[in-house]
Design an enzyme around this catalytic site. Structure first.
Site, PDB file in Angstrom:
ATOM      1  N   LYS A   1       0.799  -0.763   0.157  1.00 54.12           N
ATOM      2  CA  LYS A   1       0.140   0.311   0.401  1.00 54.12           C
ATOM      3  C   LYS A   1       0.449   1.406  -0.394  1.00 54.12           C
ATOM      4  CE  LYS A   1      -3.968   2.139   2.340  1.00 54.12           C
ATOM      5  NZ  LYS A   1      -4.344   1.495   3.911  1.00 54.12           N
TER       6      LYS A   1
ATOM      7  N   SER B   1      -9.614   2.408   1.578  1.00 53.48           N
ATOM      8  CA  SER B   1      -8.662   2.585   1.863  1.00 53.48           C
ATOM      9  C   SER B   1      -6.994   1.543   0.959  1.00 53.48           C
ATOM     10  CB  SER B   1      -7.898   3.457   3.534  1.00 53.48           C
ATOM     11  OG  SER B   1      -6.992   2.525   3.825  1.00 53.48           O
TER      12      SER B   1
ATOM     13  N   SER C   1     -10.279  -0.765   6.650  1.00 52.70           N
ATOM     14  CA  SER C   1      -9.177  -0.776   5.747  1.00 52.70           C
ATOM     15  C   SER C   1      -8.494  -2.329   4.897  1.00 52.70           C
ATOM     16  CB  SER C   1      -8.847  -0.046   5.802  1.00 52.70           C
ATOM     17  OG  SER C   1      -9.957   1.461   5.196  1.00 52.70           O
TER      18      SER C   1
END
Length: 468
Positions: free
Chosen positions: A83, A156, A180
């Site tokens: 991420k 997210s 998330s």
């Protein structure tokens, strides 16, 4: 050895055996992954940036080590993705914010350093919502759900969910502040873990809300989750909130329900929860019973107050995290993140203290409940992944938004670990997710429960048909 036709969908523990036995080369596996990303990610938009030169250099290094008889870990030579909120030395880390489009860290986040030491290969940085809040910055096109382009990809860590589900990485590293990791897993048919708060270092991870942020793996199976967690977990002197190291013996963990005490609150599991989710959870209950586990009727502490408080609770901490750029550069922020920060800045100290007291009460109540249990069963969300239109309507209705996070955000507040896993598909072919919640430090029992489900089912092996 010729490359398997399903190479991109192998689980990490399967790929690890092939690499360590020299039946597959880290270089050829990485080249195949990069080719698949190039072919498919123009449609899926899961990557914020791909790092092919770095990936191939790391793959060659892993291959050379194997040639000398050196294997750094079970993850040696396996291509992963991160991420885009984890600092990567020499590679942009923007956290989904155009404001940080040129931010190049000089030091790896601790979790990134641990993955590199384990011999993994970094394919690139995965797309995310702005600052890890609700939606993407208006200038950034969001990732596309491989199970259905009209449907939510799950908050997210959406790029993580899409890339892992579509075979564009073997696993990914995400973060969870209100759901998330678990939402993208539910939306994309994956297994993921929000660990105990402090189990995994947050040093070098872009902060959203310090006491709510959790770093964890997004994978295709509970066994893979355990593999990745055992690599990244443990105390970090650079993060004083990180917990002492606890060894997770991957091969030694049982994969049955035998003797496990599983808490069931039927009222909680049915309150506003779609029948298709309820039926899926009932299948898990049957597996527990038939597998030698104990189903125990419990009464969950009320999650309505803490889920209703979550946005304000998060907003205060997000305002602190962004104090260096907001409001000075507010024009460069999107509307959703601006609204969150403005709300946090406006909250009074007394109101925030009331939120903290409610959080402490809830945490103590969950601690007490789990003292007599191994895990509690819950949905991830009350329904399958909503359409983008339904999601837009949710944003306008505070109570509907509270309902969406009622099974996830409370355990960010309390810090208890949760494992999300796939429970099949709806009639429309969309993934359904459920979760187990355990006492703090209970990641091993969570992975055991997940492995028990996945030993008795093939839900975790379902793939989006258009991207097989």
């Amino acid at each position: 050895m010729s490359l398997p036709s399903d190479l991109h969908y192998l689980e990490m523990h399967e790929l690890s055996l092939l690499i360590r036995s020299r039946k597959l080369s880290p270089v050829e596996v990485t080249e195949a992954q990069l080719a698949r990303i190039e072919a498919l990610d123009g449609t899926l938009r899961s990557y914020a940036r791909v790092t092919p030169e770095l990936a191939l250099a790391q793959a060659r290094e892993a291959e050379q080590a194997l040639a000398k008889g050196v294997c750094h870990s079970p993850l040696h030579g396996i291509p992963l993705a991160l991420k885009d909120l984890f600092d990567t030395a020499g590679v942009v880390t923007a956290a989904g914010m155009p404001l940080h489009a040129d931010r190049v860290p000089q030091q790896d986040a601790t979790v990134v350093a641990r993955l590199r030491e384990a011999g993994t290969v970094m394919l690139g940085k995965l797309q995310m919502t702005e600052g890890a809040f609700a939606i993407n910055h208006p200038s950034i096109a969001p990732p596309v759900n491989p199970w259905g382009a009209d449907h939510w990809t799950g908050a997210s860590s959406s790029g993580c969910g899409v890339a892992t589900a579509a075979g564009l990485c073997y696993a990914s590293l995400g973060s969870d502040t209100g759901g998330s990791i678990r939402f993208p897993c539910a939306a994309n048919g994956l297994t993921g873990l929000k660990p105990t708060w402090g189990r995994v270092s947050r040093f070098g991870a872009f902060e959203m809300a310090a006491s709510l942020d959790h770093v964890g793996p997004i994978t295709r199976s509970a066994r893979d989750t355990l593999f990745l967690l055992s690599t990244i977990a443990g105390h970090d002197p650079l993060d004083p909130t990180s917990q002492p190291s606890v060894c997770l013996e991957v091969p030694g963990i049982d994969d049955s329900f035998r003797g496990l005490r599983v808490g069931i609150d039927e009222r909680w599991l049915s309150d506003g929860v779609d029948p298709v989710i309820q039926r899926a959870l009932q299948q898990i209950m049957r597996m527990v019973h038939e597998g030698g586990g104990q189903l125990r009727s419990v009464r969950m502490p009320d999650t309505r107050e803490v889920s209703g408080n979550w946005e304000a609770h998060c907003g205060v901490q997000t305002a602190v995290a962004h104090a260096g750029t907001y409001p000075q550069r507010a024009a460069e922020y999107g509307p959703a993140l601006s609204r969150l920060i403005d709300g946090g800045r406006a909250l009074s100290g007394m109101d925030y203290q009331r939120i903290l007291l409610a959080a402490q009460r809830f945490t103590g109540e969950v601690d007490a409940l789990l003292h007599e249990l191994d895990v509690v069963l819950a949905p991830v969300q009350p329904y399958a992944a909503p359409t983008h239109e339904q999601l837009a309507n949710l944003a306008l209705d505070p109570e509907a938004n509270r309902r969406l996070i009622q099974f996830t955000a409370p355990f960010n507040v309390s810090g208890h670990p949760s494992l999300s896993l796939p429970l099949g598909l709806t009639e429309a072919g969309l993934p359904i997710g459920g979760q187990f919640i355990a006492r703090k430090g209970g990641e091993a029992v969570l992975c055991r429960a997940g492995m028990a489900v996945q030993k008795l089912s093939d839900w975790h092996r379902l793939r989006p048909p258009a991207f097989a």
